[in-house]
Design a protein around this motif. Sequence first.
Motif, short mmCIF file in Angstrom:
data_model
loop_
_atom_site.label_atom_id
_atom_site.label_comp_id
_atom_site.label_asym_id
_atom_site.label_seq_id
_atom_site.Cartn_x
_atom_site.Cartn_y
_atom_site.Cartn_z
N TYR A 144 0.86 -1.20 0.00
CA TYR A 144 0.00 0.00 0.00
C TYR A 144 0.89 1.25 0.00
O TYR A 144 1.05 1.91 1.01
CB TYR A 144 -0.91 -0.02 1.23
N PRO A 145 1.46 1.59 -1.15
CA PRO A 145 2.44 2.69 -1.21
C PRO A 145 1.81 4.06 -1.31
O PRO A 145 2.08 4.85 -2.23
CB PRO A 145 3.23 2.35 -2.48
N ILE A 146 0.97 4.41 -0.36
CA ILE A 146 0.23 5.68 -0.42
C ILE A 146 1.16 6.89 -0.29
O ILE A 146 0.83 7.99 -0.71
CB ILE A 146 -0.85 5.73 0.67
N THR A 147 2.35 6.69 0.27
CA THR A 147 3.26 7.83 0.47
C THR A 147 4.07 8.18 -0.77
O THR A 147 4.89 9.10 -0.72
CB THR A 147 4.23 7.52 1.63
N VAL A 148 3.85 7.49 -1.88
CA VAL A 148 4.70 7.70 -3.05
C VAL A 148 4.64 9.13 -3.57
O VAL A 148 5.63 9.65 -4.11
CB VAL A 148 4.33 6.69 -4.17
N PHE A 149 3.50 9.81 -3.40
CA PHE A 149 3.38 11.18 -3.91
C PHE A 149 3.65 12.23 -2.85
O PHE A 149 3.49 13.43 -3.10
CB PHE A 149 1.98 11.39 -4.50
N ASP A 150 4.05 11.83 -1.65
CA ASP A 150 4.36 12.81 -0.61
C ASP A 150 5.59 13.62 -0.99
O ASP A 150 6.57 13.08 -1.53
CB ASP A 150 4.61 12.10 0.72
N ARG A 151 5.57 14.92 -0.70
CA ARG A 151 6.72 15.77 -0.98
C ARG A 151 7.88 15.37 -0.08
O ARG A 151 7.71 15.11 1.11
CB ARG A 151 6.37 17.23 -0.74
N THR A 152 9.07 15.34 -0.65
CA THR A 152 10.27 14.98 0.11
C THR A 152 11.25 16.13 0.21
O THR A 152 12.36 15.97 0.72
CB THR A 152 10.98 13.78 -0.54
N ASP A 153 10.83 17.31 -0.28
CA ASP A 153 11.74 18.46 -0.30
C ASP A 153 11.35 19.53 0.70
O ASP A 153 11.87 20.66 0.65
CB ASP A 153 11.79 19.06 -1.70
N GLY A 154 10.45 19.21 1.64
CA GLY A 154 10.06 20.17 2.66
C GLY A 154 9.01 21.16 2.22
O GLY A 154 8.57 21.99 3.02
N VAL A 155 8.58 21.11 0.97
CA VAL A 155 7.56 22.02 0.47
C VAL A 155 6.18 21.46 0.82
O VAL A 155 5.93 20.26 0.69
CB VAL A 155 7.68 22.18 -1.07
N ALA A 156 5.28 22.35 1.27
CA ALA A 156 3.94 21.90 1.64
C ALA A 156 3.20 21.42 0.39
O ALA A 156 3.32 22.02 -0.68
CB ALA A 156 3.17 23.05 2.28
N PRO A 157 2.46 20.33 0.49
CA PRO A 157 1.73 19.83 -0.67
C PRO A 157 0.60 20.76 -1.09
O PRO A 157 -0.02 21.41 -0.24
CB PRO A 157 1.18 18.48 -0.19
N ARG A 158 0.36 20.85 -2.38
CA ARG A 158 -0.74 21.67 -2.86
C ARG A 158 -2.08 20.97 -2.68
O ARG A 158 -3.13 21.59 -2.72
CB ARG A 158 -0.52 22.02 -4.34
N TRP A 159 -2.06 19.67 -2.55
CA TRP A 159 -3.27 18.89 -2.33
C TRP A 159 -2.89 17.60 -1.60
O TRP A 159 -1.74 17.16 -1.67
CB TRP A 159 -3.98 18.57 -3.65
N PRO A 160 -3.83 16.99 -0.92
CA PRO A 160 -3.52 15.75 -0.20
C PRO A 160 -3.56 14.54 -1.13
O PRO A 160 -4.13 14.60 -2.22
CB PRO A 160 -4.63 15.66 0.84
#
Length: 258
Positions: A144-160
């Motif tokens: 269940y790789p739900i974290t694949v689209f999480d930002r890894t550069d410290g920038v806040a996501p534009r959408w969840p």
Amino acid sequence: MADLDHRRFADRSGLGKVAGPAGEAIEVVVHGGGHSGDHLTEWLGPLLAAVGVRTFADLRLDDPEAGPFDYQRYSLVVHATDLSRRALVRLPWDYSQYGKNADRQLVVDAVRASMSIPLYFRPVQVETPSGAVTWVDGGVLANYPITVFDRTDGVAPRWPTWGVKLSSRPKATPDAPVRTGPGIALDCLRALATDWNRYRLDEEGVSRRTMYVDTGTVSAVDFEISDVRRRELFEHGKDAARQFLTQMPSTLPRNPVP
């Protein structure tokens, strides 16, 4: 769901057509899977083509803010497990590791690799500059790789990122020791392919962005379920989505970037 003949996905191949279950067993030994998996390609390819999707170039995002790396700028990521290199493969992100241009690879081929449930479907053999590798279902390493689209550069996501999990919430299983060698081997495989990371999902925010669709006793390879059972599963999905959307405000980031 109503029009699709799901039984076609379990079409037997080779000796399986001639000798039934015994032939399937031989296909597993010889080819690594009792079912060819060809129908997935035959069914999905035309559907993708009908909406203008053939290669991953058709899914490339024209959005410099989509992520910190160019190789991540696609609207789809498919997971496979590389048995030869013993690694998780994220497609199209990792095609370059195999000497391939991601934009030229067929989307349907990536999906075909990701659905190769070990021993049930034949694995996919991928040619590389140094030989060939074997890809199977990505769920072996990342169920269940739900974290694949999480930002890894410290920038806040534009959408969840929201996920749909075809199972009920993880439940506790009876505690019992595993003592024998075969038992340990079997349970190692089960642990890899199930909710091995079930602890503290709520605290880490995974459960809050997941729709859990209760599938009961129906497994991923139950292709001959009745129309009644199929409809029940559909209703379970609607119920899960409705419950999730009711709680949706709590799943949004606190300070989304416009």
